[in-house]
Scaffold this active site. Structure first.
Site, PDB file in Angstrom:
ATOM      1  N   ASP A  51      11.018  31.842  -8.751  1.00  0.00           N
ATOM      2  CA  ASP A  51      11.766  30.726  -9.340  1.00  0.00           C
ATOM      3  C   ASP A  51      10.873  29.961 -10.326  1.00  0.00           C
ATOM      4  O   ASP A  51       9.708  30.287 -10.524  1.00  0.00           O
ATOM      5  CB  ASP A  51      12.292  29.800  -8.230  1.00  0.00           C
ATOM      6  CG  ASP A  51      13.661  29.233  -8.579  1.00  0.00           C
ATOM      7  OD1 ASP A  51      13.873  28.906  -9.766  1.00  0.00           O
ATOM      8  OD2 ASP A  51      14.504  29.122  -7.682  1.00  0.00           O
ATOM      9  N   ASP A  52      11.435  28.928 -10.954  1.00  0.00           N
ATOM     10  CA  ASP A  52      10.713  28.198 -11.998  1.00  0.00           C
ATOM     11  C   ASP A  52       9.607  27.300 -11.442  1.00  0.00           C
ATOM     12  O   ASP A  52       8.623  27.037 -12.117  1.00  0.00           O
ATOM     13  CB  ASP A  52      11.699  27.354 -12.811  1.00  0.00           C
ATOM     14  CG  ASP A  52      12.699  28.232 -13.532  1.00  0.00           C
ATOM     15  OD1 ASP A  52      12.256  29.047 -14.351  1.00  0.00           O
ATOM     16  OD2 ASP A  52      13.899  28.125 -13.251  1.00  0.00           O
ATOM     17  N   CYS A  86       5.413  31.698 -25.196  1.00  0.00           N
ATOM     18  CA  CYS A  86       5.774  32.385 -23.955  1.00  0.00           C
ATOM     19  C   CYS A  86       5.761  33.901 -24.115  1.00  0.00           C
ATOM     20  O   CYS A  86       5.821  34.632 -23.130  1.00  0.00           O
ATOM     21  CB  CYS A  86       7.133  31.921 -23.447  1.00  0.00           C
ATOM     22  SG  CYS A  86       7.107  30.257 -22.778  1.00  0.00           S
ATOM     23  N   ASP A 122      10.624  23.606 -16.427  1.00  0.00           N
ATOM     24  CA  ASP A 122      10.664  24.263 -15.120  1.00  0.00           C
ATOM     25  C   ASP A 122      11.034  23.280 -14.005  1.00  0.00           C
ATOM     26  O   ASP A 122      11.584  23.675 -12.975  1.00  0.00           O
ATOM     27  CB  ASP A 122       9.326  24.945 -14.813  1.00  0.00           C
ATOM     28  CG  ASP A 122       9.192  26.277 -15.546  1.00  0.00           C
ATOM     29  OD1 ASP A 122      10.213  26.967 -15.714  1.00  0.00           O
ATOM     30  OD2 ASP A 122       8.064  26.611 -15.947  1.00  0.00           O
TER      31      ASP A 122
HETATM   32 CO    CO Z   1       7.732  28.403 -17.026  1.00  0.00          CO
HETATM   33 CO    CO Z   2      10.953  28.764 -16.065  1.00  0.00          CO
END
Ligand code: CO
Ligand code: CO
Length: 359
Positions: free
Chosen positions: A52-53, A20, A93
């Site tokens: 948001d996710d 990430c 997520d």
């Molecule tokens: Co993500």
């Molecule tokens: Co996320």
């Protein structure tokens, strides 16, 4: 074993950035998205606005679809572990929205000449092993040949429209609960730079393979105000997003106070950060967050970087009303989570997203 595969190089040697931490910096992303027209759909309960996710689309009064995609470059050298971590990270997520995954598609970019089909098979097996634990099947996917390996899943989930947990519901007085230890960016970078052994980063790999499923079930059962998973933008970045989205929804600026001494760290994080194992993504995160953060003067620059460390497949950061916090912590602990701690609280603030970090 008869195979046409070449001996494979360490996966992380094929990419410049890992996991990430390869995310495009928040500041660049905001600039790129600035001119996109804002489209609205009354059934789109969560879209791009709040960052948001996952997106949430209401299908009927009692069913909403949750869709998300997450792809990244190798964070570890073993293809099976890479597959497991990428799958757990993508599923996260969906869990962060309080939803339940139902199916996934894979996306892979693979240097076939360098890595061959056997390693690709191990990668996909790792991803499926984690999806098995989540109770879902990888139903298909898409693959391309590329110099740099990339892998991830698009995950589809379902949730009751009234049970969606967004990043926009935090309220002053809420307690901030974190469900995984921090430091995966620093530890995996330390391994890549030869500063840490396989044994030293094993807890980070275990943590990144862990699903956020029980944490999601516990927060839905208890009832919480907001949640997100802590990934590439680090704790400060994702908390900042929660505070800004929540301020916008509340129509009043809110901030947070964090307690540095309460933070759960993976083993060796501070020592390895001091030894220089800080990923570029974490430094970018700190630079982006710093203007909105007041660090207590006893916190070193290393401490500040640790709080901004780009996580891969991190835990959930949950904002819960103070009177439900004990019950949430109890549920999380009963579910067998090794980490479930209060790391701070939501406050009123003069500016949306202001964060104070106490020792
Ligand atoms: Co993500
Ligand atoms: Co996320």
């Amino acid at each position: 074993m008869l195979t046409n595969d070449p001996p494979i190089p360490p996966l992380t040697s094929l990419s410049a950035t890992a996991g990430c931490a390869a995310k495009i910096a928040q500041v660049d992303l905001l600039e790129a998205l600035r001119h996109l027209p804002v489209r609205s759909d009354p059934n789109l309960l969560v879209g791009v606005q709040s960052g948001d996710d996952a997106a949430v689309l209401r299908l009927t009064d009692d069913l909403a679809l949750v869709t998300t995609i997450d792809v990244f470059t190798p964070i570890v050298d073993d293809p099976y572990d890479y597959g497991r971590i990428a799958a757990a990270n993508a599923l996260s997520d969906v869990y962060a929205m309080g939803a339940r995954p139902v199916t996934a598609l894979s996306f892979v970019a693979w240097p076939m000449a360098e890595l061959g089909p056997t390693a690709l098979g191990q990668l996909l097996q790792g991803a499926q092993a984690v999806c098995d634990r989540a109770g879902i099947v990888i139903a298909g996917g898409h693959s391309i040949v590329d110099k740099e390996p990339k892998f991830g899943l698009s995950v589809t989930g379902v949730v009751h429209p009234q049970q969606v947990v967004t990043n926009a519901g935090a309220r002053p007085g809420d307690q901030l609960v974190l469900t995984k230890a921090l430091g995966t960016g620093i530890l995996t970078t330390a391994k890549k730079r030869g500063l840490a052994s396989d044994l030293e980063i094993a807890p980070a790999i275990d943590s990144m393979c862990e699903l956020n499923d029980v944490a999601a079930q516990a927060m839905v059962a208890v009832g919480v105000h907001a949640a997100t998973d802590v990934t590439g933008f680090g704790l400060l970045g994702h908390l900042g997003n929660v505070l800004r989205a929540s301020s916008a929804q509340l129509g009043q600026p809110i901030g947070a106070t964090l307690y540095f001494s309460a933070m759960p760290w993976l083993p060796h994080v501070e020592r390895l950060a001091q030894a220089g194992a800080c990923p570029a993504g974490s430094k970018r995160n700190l630079a982006f967050a710093a203007p909105m953060v007041d660090f207590h003067n006893t916190l070193s620059e290393i401490n500040q970087l640790m709080l901004a460390d780009a996580q891969t497949s991190g835990g959930l950061l949950i904002a819960v009303a103070a009177d439900r916090c004990a019950s949430l912590l109890q549920q999380l602990t009963i579910s067998g989570l090794a980490v479930a701690v209060v790391v701070g609280e939501v406050t009123t603030a003069d500016q949306a997203g202001r964060i104070v970090v106490n020792p």
